[in-house]
Design a protein around this motif. Structure first.
Motif, mmCIF file in Angstrom:
data_model
loop_
_atom_site.group_PDB
_atom_site.id
_atom_site.type_symbol
_atom_site.label_atom_id
_atom_site.label_comp_id
_atom_site.label_asym_id
_atom_site.label_seq_id
_atom_site.Cartn_x
_atom_site.Cartn_y
_atom_site.Cartn_z
ATOM 1 N N GLU A 103 10.483 -0.828 7.138
ATOM 2 C CA GLU A 103 9.086 -1.122 7.430
ATOM 3 C C GLU A 103 8.926 -2.456 8.148
ATOM 4 O O GLU A 103 7.961 -2.647 8.892
ATOM 5 C CB GLU A 103 8.264 -1.126 6.146
ATOM 6 N N ALA A 104 9.872 -3.366 7.933
ATOM 7 C CA ALA A 104 9.776 -4.656 8.617
ATOM 8 C C ALA A 104 9.843 -4.470 10.120
ATOM 9 O O ALA A 104 9.143 -5.145 10.879
ATOM 10 C CB ALA A 104 10.883 -5.586 8.151
ATOM 11 N N GLY A 105 10.704 -3.544 10.576
ATOM 12 C CA GLY A 105 10.767 -3.252 12.005
ATOM 13 C C GLY A 105 9.457 -2.715 12.528
ATOM 14 O O GLY A 105 9.024 -3.041 13.634
ATOM 15 N N VAL A 106 8.803 -1.883 11.720
ATOM 16 C CA VAL A 106 7.493 -1.349 12.106
ATOM 17 C C VAL A 106 6.469 -2.479 12.179
ATOM 18 O O VAL A 106 5.637 -2.523 13.092
ATOM 19 C CB VAL A 106 7.037 -0.277 11.100
ATOM 20 N N ILE B 15 1.675 14.483 5.689
ATOM 21 C CA ILE B 15 1.848 14.959 7.061
ATOM 22 C C ILE B 15 0.785 14.353 7.973
ATOM 23 O O ILE B 15 1.076 13.914 9.094
ATOM 24 C CB ILE B 15 1.788 16.502 7.100
ATOM 25 N N VAL B 16 -0.447 14.304 7.483
ATOM 26 C CA VAL B 16 -1.542 13.759 8.289
ATOM 27 C C VAL B 16 -1.324 12.274 8.561
ATOM 28 O O VAL B 16 -1.445 11.802 9.701
ATOM 29 C CB VAL B 16 -2.896 13.992 7.586
ATOM 30 N N TRP B 17 -0.978 11.502 7.518
ATOM 31 C CA TRP B 17 -0.768 10.069 7.684
ATOM 32 C C TRP B 17 0.376 9.798 8.641
ATOM 33 O O TRP B 17 0.329 8.877 9.445
ATOM 34 C CB TRP B 17 -0.484 9.412 6.337
ATOM 35 N N ARG B 18 1.440 10.615 8.530
ATOM 36 C CA ARG B 18 2.608 10.413 9.393
ATOM 37 C C ARG B 18 2.299 10.763 10.843
ATOM 38 O O ARG B 18 2.873 10.182 11.774
ATOM 39 C CB ARG B 18 3.778 11.279 8.886
ATOM 40 N N ALA B 19 1.400 11.709 11.055
ATOM 41 C CA ALA B 19 1.150 12.206 12.409
ATOM 42 C C ALA B 19 0.198 11.316 13.200
ATOM 43 O O ALA B 19 0.181 11.376 14.428
ATOM 44 C CB ALA B 19 0.581 13.627 12.339
ATOM 45 N N MET B 20 -0.601 10.500 12.520
ATOM 46 C CA MET B 20 -1.610 9.710 13.240
ATOM 47 C C MET B 20 -0.971 8.496 13.911
ATOM 48 O O MET B 20 -0.390 7.652 13.214
ATOM 49 C CB MET B 20 -2.706 9.256 12.266
ATOM 50 N N LEU C 62 -0.873 -0.254 9.730
ATOM 51 C CA LEU C 62 0.559 -0.529 9.844
ATOM 52 C C LEU C 62 1.371 0.273 8.836
ATOM 53 O O LEU C 62 2.468 0.740 9.136
ATOM 54 C CB LEU C 62 0.823 -2.019 9.635
ATOM 55 N N GLY C 63 0.836 0.419 7.635
ATOM 56 C CA GLY C 63 1.579 1.108 6.588
ATOM 57 C C GLY C 63 1.395 2.609 6.569
ATOM 58 O O GLY C 63 1.998 3.291 5.735
ATOM 59 N N SER C 64 0.576 3.144 7.496
ATOM 60 C CA SER C 64 0.260 4.570 7.448
ATOM 61 C C SER C 64 1.490 5.445 7.651
ATOM 62 O O SER C 64 1.712 6.421 6.918
ATOM 63 C CB SER C 64 -0.805 4.911 8.497
ATOM 64 N N ALA C 65 2.308 5.123 8.652
ATOM 65 C CA ALA C 65 3.509 5.927 8.915
ATOM 66 C C ALA C 65 4.472 5.842 7.745
ATOM 67 O O ALA C 65 5.048 6.863 7.318
ATOM 68 C CB ALA C 65 4.183 5.462 10.203
ATOM 69 N N SER C 66 4.651 4.635 7.208
ATOM 70 C CA SER C 66 5.547 4.465 6.063
ATOM 71 C C SER C 66 5.016 5.196 4.841
ATOM 72 O O SER C 66 5.789 5.767 4.067
ATOM 73 C CB SER C 66 5.707 2.974 5.745
ATOM 74 N N MET C 67 3.695 5.197 4.683
ATOM 75 C CA MET C 67 3.099 5.898 3.554
ATOM 76 C C MET C 67 3.408 7.390 3.609
ATOM 77 O O MET C 67 3.796 8.004 2.609
ATOM 78 C CB MET C 67 1.588 5.663 3.538
ATOM 79 N N GLY C 68 3.256 7.978 4.791
ATOM 80 C CA GLY C 68 3.563 9.395 4.949
ATOM 81 C C GLY C 68 5.038 9.680 4.738
ATOM 82 O O GLY C 68 5.406 10.667 4.088
ATOM 83 N N ASN C 69 5.905 8.823 5.274
ATOM 84 C CA ASN C 69 7.347 9.012 5.095
ATOM 85 C C ASN C 69 7.749 8.924 3.637
ATOM 86 O O ASN C 69 8.508 9.750 3.125
ATOM 87 C CB ASN C 69 8.114 7.971 5.907
ATOM 88 N N GLU C 70 7.252 7.870 2.960
ATOM 89 C CA GLU C 70 7.626 7.680 1.561
ATOM 90 C C GLU C 70 7.108 8.824 0.694
ATOM 91 O O GLU C 70 7.763 9.232 -0.271
ATOM 92 C CB GLU C 70 7.089 6.334 1.069
ATOM 93 N N MET C 71 5.948 9.356 1.030
ATOM 94 C CA MET C 71 5.396 10.465 0.267
ATOM 95 C C MET C 71 6.267 11.720 0.418
ATOM 96 O O MET C 71 6.631 12.368 -0.571
ATOM 97 C CB MET C 71 3.963 10.746 0.738
ATOM 98 N N LEU D 92 0.816 -1.214 0.000
ATOM 99 C CA LEU D 92 0.000 0.000 0.000
ATOM 100 C C LEU D 92 0.853 1.268 0.000
ATOM 101 O O LEU D 92 0.626 2.169 -0.830
ATOM 102 C CB LEU D 92 -0.960 -0.006 1.191
ATOM 103 N N PRO D 93 1.854 1.393 0.885
ATOM 104 C CA PRO D 93 2.718 2.587 0.801
ATOM 105 C C PRO D 93 3.500 2.664 -0.506
ATOM 106 O O PRO D 93 3.704 3.758 -1.047
ATOM 107 C CB PRO D 93 3.664 2.421 1.997
ATOM 108 N N LEU D 94 3.943 1.506 -1.013
ATOM 109 C CA LEU D 94 4.723 1.512 -2.256
ATOM 110 C C LEU D 94 3.916 2.060 -3.427
ATOM 111 O O LEU D 94 4.423 2.852 -4.228
ATOM 112 C CB LEU D 94 5.218 0.095 -2.577
#
Length: 338
Positions: A267-270, A141-146, A209-218, A112-114
């Motif tokens: 992301e595996a650590g997450v 920013i929103v995805w990363r902050a939640m 699970l992928g929300s933080a990674s999605m915000g970071n990758e974006m 999903l983040p990819l």
């Protein structure tokens, strides 16, 4: 040196890391507050019976003997039997019963983040200071902050009352009929309907699970795209008259992926850390839930085996990250001998 020599050295250097992590795991788990004998006996626990169980499990041996036996067992992949969760069942078998759910959830949490975060980040970098750029950046920013725990609870609430919150949209009957949360059936996933049903059950947890990674990758993808877009070699390619599509795909896209490699592999650590909470909220009952249950019930062989596998996974991903650097970035090479 050759590529194989380089990776052989990386594997050798990984051994002390695995040894340290495994040793730390032993002392943390075996020094825990839960007595396995008490967990096994329950209300039937008496001092005499507790002593007998300690003798049966080898917990009355000196700590250094238990430590040496634990290391030998882990490094020979003799994971032992579960004591509490599924008594007398090989830990490997218990793990394999629960792993497919986490693997499916983790696969979607990476995909999903990819396929959302990186394309949106690159789109924002390709079209800076536009409405699309501002929208994508704000979304990142929103995805990363939640926080995961908050997003999991909110998503569960929204999906359980989707007709009320999503203007009549019924999530439970969308595509295939499923519950909002629960443990997916992992049998016969080659059947497309079974795969859809299992994927739909884990998708909300995967999104959390992928929300933080999605915000970071974006955000990182946007920044990397802008930096590469304004680099000298890209300007040179434009001066040579190369088509815009060729410049984007051949010169910008590949180089903009370089700073995203550690984000993707991390992301595996997450997944390992976050799956415990998310699986509990959504009732997935995968590896995260199994690890939490094993630790809280004092199932030392099972929790130790899971931690050892987590360590191997993280070390292996670090080595994979080094390999991906050499594939994506042609400037990254190996040390020359002599």
């Amino acid at each position: 040196m050759s590529r194989w020599t380089y990776f052989a050295k990386r594997l050798v250097l990984a051994i002390p890391v695995i040894l340290f992590g495994t040793s730390l795991t032993f002392f943390i788990i075996y020094a825990g507050p839960v007595d396995p004998a008490t967990a096994i006996l329950g209300q039937k626990a008496t001092p005499e019976r507790i002593r007998q169980v300690h003798e049966q499990l080898g917990l009355n041996q000196p700590l250094w003997e238990q430590y040496a036996e634990f290391l030998v067992d882990m490094f020979t992949f003799n994971l032992g039997n579960s004591w509490v969760v599924q008594p007398n069942t090989p830990a490997y078998e218990v793990i394999m019963n629960f792993a497919p759910r986490t693997i499916l959830m983790g696969a979607w949490a990476v995909l999903l983040p990819l396929f959302i975060g990186i394309p949106l980040g690159f789109y924002a970098g390709l079209n800076p200071n536009t409405l699309g750029d501002y929208s994508a950046s704000f979304g990142g920013i929103v995805w990363r902050a939640m926080p995961n725990f908050w997003l999991a609870v909110m998503l569960m609430m929204v999906l359980s009352q989707s007709e009320k919150f999503l203007f009549g949209f019924n999530w439970e009957n969308f595509v295939v009929s499923t519950n909002v949360a629960g443990s997916p059936r992992m049998s016969n996933l080659w059947n497309f309907e079974n795969f859809l049903r299992a994927s739909k059950l884990v998708l909300p947890a995967s999104l959390v699970l992928g929300s933080a990674s999605m915000g970071n990758e974006m955000r990182i993808g946007r920044t990397a795209f802008l930096e590469v877009k304004n680099s000298n070699y890209v300007e040179m390619a434009r001066a040579k008259g190369l088509p815009g599509r060729t410049i984007v795909w051949k010169h910008i896209f590949r180089n903009a992926l370089i700073p995203l490699i550690p984000v993707i592999t991390a992301e595996a650590g997450v997944l390992v850390g976050g799956s415990v909470l998310v699986e509990t909220v959504f009732g997935i009952n995968g590896i995260g839930w199994l690890f939490y249950t094993a630790v809280m019930s004092g199932d030392l062989p099972l929790s130790g085996a899971l931690m050892f596998l987590f360590i191997l996974l993280l070390v292996g991903l670090n080595i994979l990250q080094d390999f991906l650097y050499t594939v994506v970035d042609p400037r990254v090479g190996f040390e020359s001998e002599g």
